[in-house]
Design an enzyme around this catalytic site. Structure first.
Site, mmCIF file in Angstrom:
data_model
loop_
_atom_site.group_PDB
_atom_site.id
_atom_site.type_symbol
_atom_site.label_atom_id
_atom_site.label_comp_id
_atom_site.label_asym_id
_atom_site.label_seq_id
_atom_site.Cartn_x
_atom_site.Cartn_y
_atom_site.Cartn_z
ATOM 1 N N ALA A 96 40.691 34.131 67.798
ATOM 2 C CA ALA A 96 40.575 35.107 66.715
ATOM 3 C C ALA A 96 39.943 34.446 65.499
ATOM 4 C CB ALA A 96 41.948 35.651 66.342
ATOM 5 N N GLU A 98 39.259 35.148 61.142
ATOM 6 C CA GLU A 98 39.757 35.952 60.022
ATOM 7 C C GLU A 98 38.675 36.544 59.135
ATOM 8 O OE1 GLU A 98 40.123 32.638 60.492
ATOM 9 O OE2 GLU A 98 39.912 31.523 58.632
ATOM 10 N N HIS A 122 48.644 36.132 61.881
ATOM 11 C CA HIS A 122 48.017 34.912 61.341
ATOM 12 C C HIS A 122 46.723 35.269 60.591
ATOM 13 C CE1 HIS A 122 47.069 30.589 61.251
ATOM 14 N NE2 HIS A 122 45.813 30.984 61.422
ATOM 15 N N GLU A 123 45.934 36.141 61.188
ATOM 16 C CA GLU A 123 44.671 36.529 60.535
ATOM 17 C C GLU A 123 44.937 37.353 59.282
ATOM 18 O OE1 GLU A 123 42.379 34.794 61.822
ATOM 19 O OE2 GLU A 123 43.552 34.372 63.609
ATOM 20 N N HIS A 126 45.570 35.040 56.516
ATOM 21 C CA HIS A 126 44.359 34.412 55.973
ATOM 22 C C HIS A 126 43.729 35.242 54.862
ATOM 23 C CE1 HIS A 126 43.534 30.718 58.042
ATOM 24 N NE2 HIS A 126 43.604 31.243 59.250
ATOM 25 N N GLU A 145 44.794 26.534 57.059
ATOM 26 C CA GLU A 145 45.558 26.787 58.285
ATOM 27 C C GLU A 145 47.062 26.548 58.104
ATOM 28 O OE1 GLU A 145 44.359 28.504 60.386
ATOM 29 O OE2 GLU A 145 42.218 28.254 60.072
HETATM 30 ZN ZN LIG Z 1 43.989 30.265 60.982
#
Ligand SMILES: [Zn+2]
Length: 530
Positions: A96, A98, A122-123, A126, A145
């Site tokens: 994936a 972002e 997670h995205e 971001h 990250e």
């Molecule tokens: Zn990431």
């Protein structure tokens, strides 16, 4: 496109895009294809090929808005307008990405629900950490990250509870320690602040000395390296940054900072202020740490940045495992059954009856529990043959009906233990999976062990359907370890060797080709979202 506005001018057949905020170049992305949209929330839609759209919609409808709202409560308003998601074919080389306003994600992940959830969250994270506040240099990629992983876990804690978050964290930290064992504690990639290798050459068998001469390609001036005082072996290839240290060691440092202030909600407030101060700019780690100490003057007074053994400087520049790890005891209701089952299956001598009886209900487990259990068995492989036989009897058909994240792990166990009765499942899996994240680890294992000819056979049958970059990487794996005599002795091998040489012109496909095999495997083995 990763843009805040898009307009289609029908008469001219032209799409126009506009991004109203400054973004770094790596976040500019465009996708073209037979894509149809469907709404999944007030500011979100998914884009997918028509055959995938119903599944994608049903899995994400309503929940993305829940995650965005949770993130907004923690870190302030979402500033990009829309949050759309586009599903890309299995050949998309990463899980994936972002891109602002439009997260790119591989469609292969759709069947593995919990992984899908974590990857999208997670995205989402971001949007604040990475896209709004960006790391100024790739040498500090952990800033994006580590913070995004921390924020992702705050969102999952708010939405799904602490136990699930601790389970997912335990699963990833297990993987971090696995990578550490493979690479060694002094590996330069295990630093948070890595030194990139400005002139190193990723050409296989290239004898270029970066201190001495201009690279044959005319690129990458060597003087830079000499001036930086680096030898060719000190630096890290930028392709290697998508490793678990960047994510999980980075996460542990951010978690440690949150522990220092003593209250995760006060730390959320700090992060919110940090985003507000630095949004739409790029920062270095010192900006984060200075902001932290200024936000918590009492901590500055106590010189928390200089605590013996836990100095911020050491967090950033020491190789090896994280200096401190989070307390995951809140996940024990989910991790304890995994540990108990693992103990049963690895007890010596094996108590067959007890182990089989306990095989009961992993069908009701969460995906991350089963994945953690299988990962531990993988770490212990090769296992005694009787254990593998019993495991197969208890689990093989059950696991075969589960999602790809589980199946890949079981099949790796099959391969690493040379368990021929289940080999047909490996073949079937490789015939149906065309994505890098599932094919590479299996080919690596097949070629490390005794099943290389099986791997070759499957590859010849499926190669026509693989993305060219993936095909080259697999060719390279298949040709690894072939000495000059082996290359000359049989036709398929010679053909592979040629293919490997062609791949030399494509540095993206080569990726890790100039590494020692063990580190190449261990880094290539890891599937992370960007
Ligand atoms: Zn990431």
């Amino acid at each position: 496109m990763s843009a805040t506005q898009s307009v289609y001018l029908e008469e001219e057949g032209v799409y126009r895009f506009h991004m109203e905020h400054p973004v770094p170049a790596y976040l500019v992305a465009l996708v073209a294809g037979d894509l149809k949209p469907a709404d999944i929330g007030p500011r979100s839609r998914v884009w997918a090929e028509p055959c995938l759209l119903p599944t994608a919609t049903s899995k994400l409808s309503g929940v993305v808005e829940q995650w965005l709202s949770a993130a907004e409560r923690l870190y302030g308003p979402y500033m990009w307008g829309r949050y759309d998601i586009v599903f890309l074919p299995p050949s998309f080389p990463i899980v994936a990405m972002e891109n602002p306003c439009l997260t790119f994600i591989i469609s292969s992940i759709l069947e593995s629900d919990e992984f899908l959830v974590i990857d999208v969250i997670h995205e989402v994270a971001h949007s604040w950490f990475g896209n709004a506040v960006t790391n100024a240099t790739w040498e500090e990629m952990w800033l994006s990250e580590g913070l995004a992983t921390y924020a992702q876990r705050r969102i999952t804690t708010e939405t799904y509870g602490a136990a699930f978050t601790c389970l997912e964290t335990a699963f990833r930290l297990d993987a971090l320690h696995r990578q550490m064992r493979l690479l060694g504690e002094d590996s330069p990639v295990s630093k948070l602040q890595v030194k990139l290798e400005p002139g190193a050459c990723s050409h296989q068998a290239c004898a270029w000395d970066p201190v001495d001469a201009t690279h044959p390609s005319g690129l990458l001036p060597c003087l830079w390296l000499a001036q930086a005082g680096l030898s060719p072996h000190e630096g890290v290839n930028p392709s290697h940054l998508m490793n678990l240290f960047t994510y999980e060691k980075g996460y542990c440092f951010v978690y440690y900072l949150s522990q220092l202030c003593g209250d995760p909600q006060r730390f959320d407030d700090f992060l919110r202020a940090y985003v507000e101060k630095y949004k739409f700019t790029s920062v270095v780690a010192q900006d984060l740490l200075d902001s932290f100490l200024n936000f918590f003057p009492e901590l500055k007074e106590q010189s928390v940045d200089c605590r013996a053994g836990l100095e911020f400087e050491r967090w950033l520049n020491a190789t090896g495992p994280p200096l401190a790890e989070p307390d995951l005891s809140q996940g024990s209701s989910l991790t304890r059954p995994v540990e108990a089952l693992f103990q049963l299956w690895t007890a010596e001598p094996l108590d067959q009856a007890a182990a089989s009886a306990s095989a009961v209900d992993i069908s009701k487990w969460r995906t991350f529990q089963t994945a953690l259990f299988l990962d531990r068995l993988l770490d212990g492989s090769p296992l005694p043959q009787e254990v593998v036989m019993s495991l197969s009897k208890c689990y093989s058909s059950l696991l075969d009906s589960m999602n790809a994240e589980i199946r890949i792990r079981w099949l790796q166990i099959v391969v690493r233990n040379d368990y021929y009765p289940d080999l047909h499942r490996v073949r079937r899996f490789l015939e149906s999976q065309m994505s890098r994240m599932y094919t590479i680890p299996l080919y690596e294992d097949l070629c490390t062990g005794a099943l290389k000819s099986f791997a070759l056979e499957v590859f010849y049958q499926t190669q026509g359907r693989l993305h060219p970059n993936l095909r080259r990487t697999i060719q390279q794996i298949l040709s690894q370890g072939l000495g000059p005599s082996a290359e000359a002795s049989t036709e398929p091998n010679a053909e592979l060797a040629r293919a490997g040489a062609e791949a030399g012109s494509d540095s993206a496909a080569l990726l890790l080709g100039d590494e020692a095999p063990s580190s190449a495997i261990s880094l290539r083995d890891v599937n992370v979202s960007a």
